[in-house]
Scaffold this motif. Structure first.
Motif, mmCIF file in Angstrom:
data_model
loop_
_atom_site.group_PDB
_atom_site.id
_atom_site.type_symbol
_atom_site.label_atom_id
_atom_site.label_comp_id
_atom_site.label_asym_id
_atom_site.label_seq_id
_atom_site.Cartn_x
_atom_site.Cartn_y
_atom_site.Cartn_z
ATOM 1 N N UNK A 224 58.755 55.807 65.281
ATOM 2 C CA UNK A 224 57.883 55.346 64.187
ATOM 3 C C UNK A 224 58.106 53.874 63.913
ATOM 4 N N UNK A 225 59.379 53.462 63.867
ATOM 5 C CA UNK A 225 59.673 52.053 63.610
ATOM 6 C C UNK A 225 59.159 51.172 64.741
ATOM 7 N N UNK A 226 59.343 51.624 65.972
ATOM 8 C CA UNK A 226 58.870 50.852 67.132
ATOM 9 C C UNK A 226 57.337 50.768 67.130
ATOM 10 N N UNK A 227 56.691 51.903 66.782
ATOM 11 C CA UNK A 227 55.223 51.902 66.725
ATOM 12 C C UNK A 227 54.730 50.938 65.666
ATOM 13 N N UNK A 228 55.382 50.944 64.507
ATOM 14 C CA UNK A 228 55.000 50.042 63.445
ATOM 15 C C UNK A 228 55.189 48.597 63.855
ATOM 16 N N UNK B 285 41.492 36.250 67.117
ATOM 17 C CA UNK B 285 40.582 37.392 67.322
ATOM 18 C C UNK B 285 40.339 38.032 65.980
ATOM 19 N N UNK B 286 39.126 38.444 65.799
ATOM 20 C CA UNK B 286 38.764 39.057 64.534
ATOM 21 C C UNK B 286 38.935 40.568 64.643
ATOM 22 N N UNK B 287 40.095 41.101 64.132
ATOM 23 C CA UNK B 287 40.370 42.539 64.170
ATOM 24 C C UNK B 287 40.303 43.100 62.760
ATOM 25 N N UNK B 288 39.861 44.318 62.638
ATOM 26 C CA UNK B 288 39.834 44.913 61.314
ATOM 27 C C UNK B 288 41.253 44.991 60.744
ATOM 28 N N UNK B 289 41.435 44.875 59.467
ATOM 29 C CA UNK B 289 42.768 44.941 58.877
ATOM 30 C C UNK B 289 43.382 46.343 59.048
ATOM 31 N N UNK B 290 44.687 46.393 59.044
ATOM 32 C CA UNK B 290 45.400 47.677 59.190
ATOM 33 C C UNK B 290 45.170 48.535 57.972
ATOM 34 N N UNK B 291 44.986 49.805 58.144
ATOM 35 C CA UNK B 291 44.831 50.691 56.998
ATOM 36 C C UNK B 291 46.093 50.676 56.127
ATOM 37 N N UNK B 292 45.906 51.003 54.897
ATOM 38 C CA UNK B 292 47.067 50.975 54.002
ATOM 39 C C UNK B 292 47.118 52.257 53.190
ATOM 40 N N UNK B 293 48.231 52.427 52.553
ATOM 41 C CA UNK B 293 48.476 53.560 51.651
ATOM 42 C C UNK B 293 49.045 52.980 50.364
ATOM 43 N N UNK B 294 48.242 53.129 49.299
ATOM 44 C CA UNK B 294 48.649 52.592 48.015
ATOM 45 C C UNK B 294 48.959 51.104 48.109
ATOM 46 N N UNK C 151 50.059 49.492 50.709
ATOM 47 C CA UNK C 151 51.057 49.151 51.719
ATOM 48 C C UNK C 151 50.480 49.436 53.092
ATOM 49 N N UNK C 152 50.474 48.408 53.978
ATOM 50 C CA UNK C 152 49.937 48.628 55.331
ATOM 51 C C UNK C 152 50.738 49.700 56.054
ATOM 52 N N UNK C 153 49.992 50.496 56.791
ATOM 53 C CA UNK C 153 50.653 51.589 57.522
ATOM 54 C C UNK C 153 51.667 51.067 58.538
ATOM 55 N N UNK C 154 51.393 49.992 59.315
ATOM 56 C CA UNK C 154 52.423 49.512 60.252
ATOM 57 C C UNK C 154 53.717 49.141 59.529
ATOM 58 N N UNK D 118 57.441 50.851 60.031
ATOM 59 C CA UNK D 118 58.694 50.146 60.337
ATOM 60 C C UNK D 118 59.741 50.449 59.272
ATOM 61 N N UNK D 119 59.363 50.238 58.005
ATOM 62 C CA UNK D 119 60.333 50.442 56.928
ATOM 63 C C UNK D 119 60.756 51.907 56.816
ATOM 64 N N UNK D 120 59.782 52.792 56.933
ATOM 65 C CA UNK D 120 60.100 54.206 56.820
ATOM 66 C C UNK D 120 60.972 54.707 57.962
ATOM 67 N N UNK D 121 60.661 54.265 59.202
ATOM 68 C CA UNK D 121 61.463 54.697 60.345
ATOM 69 C C UNK D 121 62.901 54.237 60.218
ATOM 70 N N UNK D 122 63.071 52.919 59.821
ATOM 71 C CA UNK D 122 64.438 52.411 59.675
ATOM 72 C C UNK D 122 65.176 53.119 58.525
#
Length: 569
Positions: free
Chosen positions: A462-466, A481-490, A492-495, A499-503
């Motif tokens: 999970x941390x590596x994926x983030x 490059x124009x990429x859509x922003x990362x989805x978030x939860x409350x 907080x960006x999911x990536x 990272x934080x959750x995995x660590x």
């Protein structure tokens, strides 16, 4: 008697022989040699004529035993003179010659006189006629074999010639009936009483005492001397022995002596009684140092203390600590955060350092390839025992031996101590092998390791994926490059959450796993201690406890044999 039934003498001889063998190396050599001689002499005597009774006349110089021998037989056979000594070699008067030759050969008596009819003296005709009649009846067709009487005139027990004294001493241990002849002047002779009468007091049942030369005393003096003689005999342990007053010169008391000898011969049990007395005496000599106590033996507590001391001396505590450390190290390799697991792999396993890590498949495969997987050839790399450890083990062995032998005589306590140390040369090597062969479960992990391992890898992924996601977004922004922003939860960006959750999950998992690792290490250590103590206890029992118990059983059998030989049961 039934074919398989033993006579009392057979039983006692077998018991004495058993006691002699059991007492080898534990009882005084002199007593053992004496008992062996009794067994050997009894066997020889019983192979010879059982129907002949051998009566020996013993006495000091000047006692007049040769004259009394002549008076008893009614023949001028023995030479009596004023010069001393007059009897140089033993002489035999034999009634019932058949079968007497081998017996006299065994007694080493060359001078033999074969006599017919009763002993001289009109008053003894009936007694001896009955005796000879019984012999002749048995000889002519009775169920028993013919028998007879052998009377020996022997050299003086205090002769100035050493050979004479040796002959008298030898035959005092071989004849069936002992007749001690004393005179009024030397009836209290110290040599006679100290060297012969007192040591042979156990044979009181086949002993007669004759006060000779009473014709030289008044009636009052005869009574006085007889009273004094009986008092001295009582001090020798012969208080109930028949005492006869006689005079070879006048014939006074000779008839009574003839009748006493005739009655002993007619019973035909004197030889057996003499041998039974010999057996009892030998048994008493073998048990002279026996205080009658029963050894305490080795109790469970004493054995447990011994195992504790040997465990300490064998490095069990070191191995148990190594088991704990090995479990923790292996748990760290299998359940720790994967990024830092390499740090645990760099550290050497303490069990492998001690030569005790053989539990996993890699070690088994290596042992099979080298041909060293046989538990019998396992050896540890434990440090050499310190002087304090050796002293502790020696003290424990000594304490067990001393406690086990408490209550036994000193010679048997010494034998028990020797038994406890009978394998002390092999003991260190066998204890080391017991430690090295113990099943420590060193290669076995816990079931929950696999669960934690999966969760740790999931947290890391999970941390590596983030991080990868954040990296792609950063690279795209850098390259505009124009990429859509990362989805978030409350908000907080999911990536970032990955990272934080995995660590955080990995660290939390490590913290939660630590108590389980300590608990598992403690359980593994307790298991290892039990297995190690079990192996050491087996060695202690085989090499220390069992030899001691075997020695105690031997002492018990020795006491039983002595009791049987002496007639105590």
């Amino acid at each position: 008697m039934a074919k398989n039934e033993q006579s009392p003498l057979d039983h006692k001889l077998a018991a004495l022989q058993a006691a002699t063998k059991l007492g080898e190396g534990r009882v005084a050599e002199e007593a053992l040699a004496s008992a062996e001689q009794v067994v050997q002499r009894a066997g020889q005597r019983r192979q010879l004529s059982a129907d002949h009774t051998v009566v020996g006349f013993f006495g000091a110089t000047g006692s007049g035993k040769s004259s009394l021998f002549n008076a008893l037989t009614g023949q001028d056979l023995a030479r009596a003179a004023a010069t001393r000594p007059t009897t140089a070699e033993p002489m035999a008067a034999v009634w019932g010659a058949e079968g007497s030759g081998p017996l006299l050969d065994w007694l080493e008596v060359d001078q033999r006189h074969h006599l017919q009819g009763p002993l001289a003296g009109a008053d003894s005709q009936d007694t001896w006629a009955r005796l000879l009649g019984s012999w002749r009846g048995r000889s002519r067709g009775g169920s028993e074999s013919s028998g007879g009487l052998i009377v020996l005139d022997l050299p003086d027990v205090d002769s100035i010639a050493v050979h004479h004294r040796q002959v008298a001493a030898r035959l005092s241990g071989q004849v069936d009936v002992l007749v001690w002849v004393v005179d009024p002047q030397k009836y209290a002779d110290a040599v006679l009483h100290r060297e012969f009468l007192e040591p042979l007091s156990a044979h009181r049942g086949v002993t007669l005492v004759v006060l000779n030369q009473v014709d030289r005393l008044s009636e009052a003096d005869v009574a006085t001397v007889l009273a004094s003689l009986r008092q001295i005999l009582a001090a020798d342990g012969l208080g109930r022995v028949p005492v006869h007053a006689a005079s070879a010169e006048t014939g006074q008391g000779v008839e009574a002596l003839r009748q006493a000898v005739a009655e002993v011969a007619q019973r035909r049990s004197a030889a057996t009684e003499r041998l039974l007395s010999d057996v009892r005496t030998a048994a008493q000599a073998l048990g002279a140092e026996d205080a009658g106590g029963v050894p305490a033996g080795i109790g469970r507590r004493a054995e447990a203390r011994l195992v504790d001391a040997l465990s300490e001396a064998s490095g069990v505590n070191t191995v148990v600590r190594a088991v704990q450390q090995s479990y923790r190290l292996e748990a760290g390799r299998r359940t720790g955060w994967p990024v830092v697991r390499w740090m645990a792999r760099v550290r050497q396993d303490p069990l492998r350092r001690l030569g005790l890590r053989r539990g996993d498949s890699r070690d088994q495969a290596r042992g099979e390839s080298l041909g060293t997987d046989d538990p019998r050839v396992h050896r540890t790399s434990l440090p050499e025992r310190s002087p304090a450890q050796r002293a502790q083990a020696d003290g424990a062995i000594r304490a067990v031996a001393v406690g086990a032998g408490e209550g036994a005589p000193e010679n048997w306590r010494a034998a028990i101590r020797r038994a406890a140390r009978s394998h002390e040369q092999q003991l260190p090597d066998e204890l080391d092998q017991a430690v090295s062969s113990a099943e420590l479960r060193a290669g076995n992990g816990s079931w929950w390791w696999h669960v934690i391992n999966v969760l740790q890898w999931m947290a890391l992924l999970a941390a590596v994926a983030g991080l990868a996601w954040l990296g792609v977004l950063a690279l795209a922004a850098y390259l505009q490059f124009d990429l859509p922003p990362a989805p978030d939860v409350e908000g907080f960006p999911i990536p970032t959450l990955l990272v934080a959750g995995g660590l955080a999950f990995g660290v939390l998992l490590a913290l939660l796993t630590a108590p389980l690792v300590r608990l598992g290490a403690s359980r593994r250590a307790r298991h290892a201690r039990r297995r190690l103590r079990s192996g050491i206890a087996a060695v202690a029992r085989a090499r220390i406890v069992e030899p001691v118990e075997s020695e105690i059983e031997r002492y018990g059998a020795f006491r039983e044999a002595l009791a049987a030989a002496s007639g105590r049961h």
